[in-house]
Design an enzyme around this catalytic site. Sequence first.
Site, short mmCIF file in Angstrom:
data_model
loop_
_atom_site.label_atom_id
_atom_site.label_comp_id
_atom_site.label_asym_id
_atom_site.label_seq_id
_atom_site.Cartn_x
_atom_site.Cartn_y
_atom_site.Cartn_z
N ARG A 244 0.83 -1.18 0.00
CA ARG A 244 0.00 0.00 0.00
C ARG A 244 0.87 1.25 0.00
O ARG A 244 1.95 1.25 0.56
CB ARG A 244 -0.85 0.01 1.27
CG ARG A 244 -1.61 1.27 1.42
CD ARG A 244 -2.27 1.45 2.76
NE ARG A 244 -2.55 2.87 2.87
CZ ARG A 244 -3.64 3.43 2.39
NH1 ARG A 244 -4.56 2.72 1.86
NH2 ARG A 244 -3.79 4.74 2.48
N ASP A 341 5.67 12.63 -11.09
CA ASP A 341 5.53 12.11 -9.73
C ASP A 341 6.57 11.02 -9.46
O ASP A 341 6.25 9.95 -8.97
CB ASP A 341 4.11 11.58 -9.51
CG ASP A 341 3.74 11.53 -8.03
OD1 ASP A 341 4.44 12.17 -7.21
OD2 ASP A 341 2.77 10.83 -7.69
#
Length: 428
Positions: A244, A341
Amino acid sequence: MKIIALQVSFLVFLSTLSFTSAASCPMDLNYVTRIPWNSSVCRDFHPLNSTPKAEISKQNCCVALLSVFGIGLAEHLKETTLFQLPDLPTSNTCLRDFQAKLDSLSLPNNVASLCFDPMQFVITPDLCANIQTTRDWVAKLGESTALDQGCRADLSDLTACDTCLRAGTEVHSRLVSIDGNSSHGTDCFDFIVLYAAGIVNEFGPEKEQGSRPRLRPNTGSIWFKLHDLEKATDNFSKKNFIGRGGFGFVFKGVLPDGTVVAVKRILESEFQGDEEFCNEVEIISNLKHRNLVPLRGCCMIDDDEIGINDHEKGRKNIILDVAKGLAYLHYGVKPAIYHRDIKATNILLDADMRARVSDFGLAKQSREGQSHLTTRVAGTHGYLAPEYALYGQLTEKSDVYSFGVVVLEIMCGRKALDLSSSSSPRAF
Ligand SMILES: *[C@@H]1O[C@H](CO)[C@@H](O)[C@H](O)[C@H]1NC(C)=O
Ligand SMILES: *[C@@H]1O[C@H](CO)[C@@H](O)[C@H](O)[C@H]1NC(C)=O
Ligand SMILES: *[C@@H]1O[C@H](CO)[C@@H](O)[C@H](O)[C@H]1NC(C)=O
């Protein structure tokens, strides 16, 4: 919900590459920052002040924290059948990880240690009626108790909640009488809450899967149906969970043709609408390079989330791989693509420990003849080039700046923004 399936043989994430720990916590505590809960009871908590008012505010805070931590314990019970954590080092690690999550909610950096004794979460026989596992529970109380009928439903309904509470009271008096030691009442109560949340309730401790997302018609050959990806990942099961990160969750999946894929469930908020998402998908699907994660397909439905993890490896090769991936984006395709990013959580390592740049969620194609783009600033704090963050000037150098931050992270073994409690207060 937006989902991307990336074709890979095996993936780990670079993000936690440099961080190792001895006893690891078996609880995934990411829910602490994901679920809605009112943390303000702990925000103005002044432990040094020992007035009665401060004492009450401490109690309120600790009760709230116990409930939040209990969600993780209930999940742990469901996964391991253990009512508490296996030993003291594990409990210490879990509480430290829990505090790190509280830090990121701007709570005082010592609330967990002020509220809890790590020993209170360690399983021992003398907590409640000698129960340590769900098997012990069934042995003492039988296959079915009032909880099994009373606590299945969605407890946000007040009538259902009341029914469950009454079932809890009934089972509590049975447990206390089996135990015979009235000072075990609190522990028995905690066990009942954990059992009701972790084992009985059909929505589970986190109660996330309320309603099924509505399917939207997908077009084009690279679009998957949600059903295909559910099948590939065994309904996004825990055993296929890779990790995650800031963007959501990643699962391992196997497509009907045997291809192994990383399936990423993306946070809706990362995209300004479907058009942007489709645009990025078009961009990625046209790219092929050994240091870029190839896109296998995607799926778009209304609603939800993605992810991340760890490994050790030759740092130099990772850095070089990322550099090659970036060089390809900037100079190997026309028009050039700015990733926007670049950060540790967006670098994946495959089975051969080759690094691949992933997550083109914010990618922008440069327009021919323009020296730089001025666009809405997007990206991640700690990685943004100053001229881009301040003036929105986007060139390939913005990616190079972020890449530099990743290099520093890899070399120092520290995060770009360190908000953990271990360093000096609020150190960045
Ligand atoms: C959170 O709790 C505080 C009191 O601790 C209360 O004043 C505030 O209204 C609560 N916020 C919400 C959204 O419930
Ligand atoms: C009851 O439990 C408490 C707490 O575990 C323990 O200190 C005490 O000795 C127990 N009493 C009896 C009679 O076993
Ligand atoms: C996934 O879960 C849904 C219900 O939530 C079920 O209908 C479906 O058959 C499951 N699919 C697989 C592949 O297990």
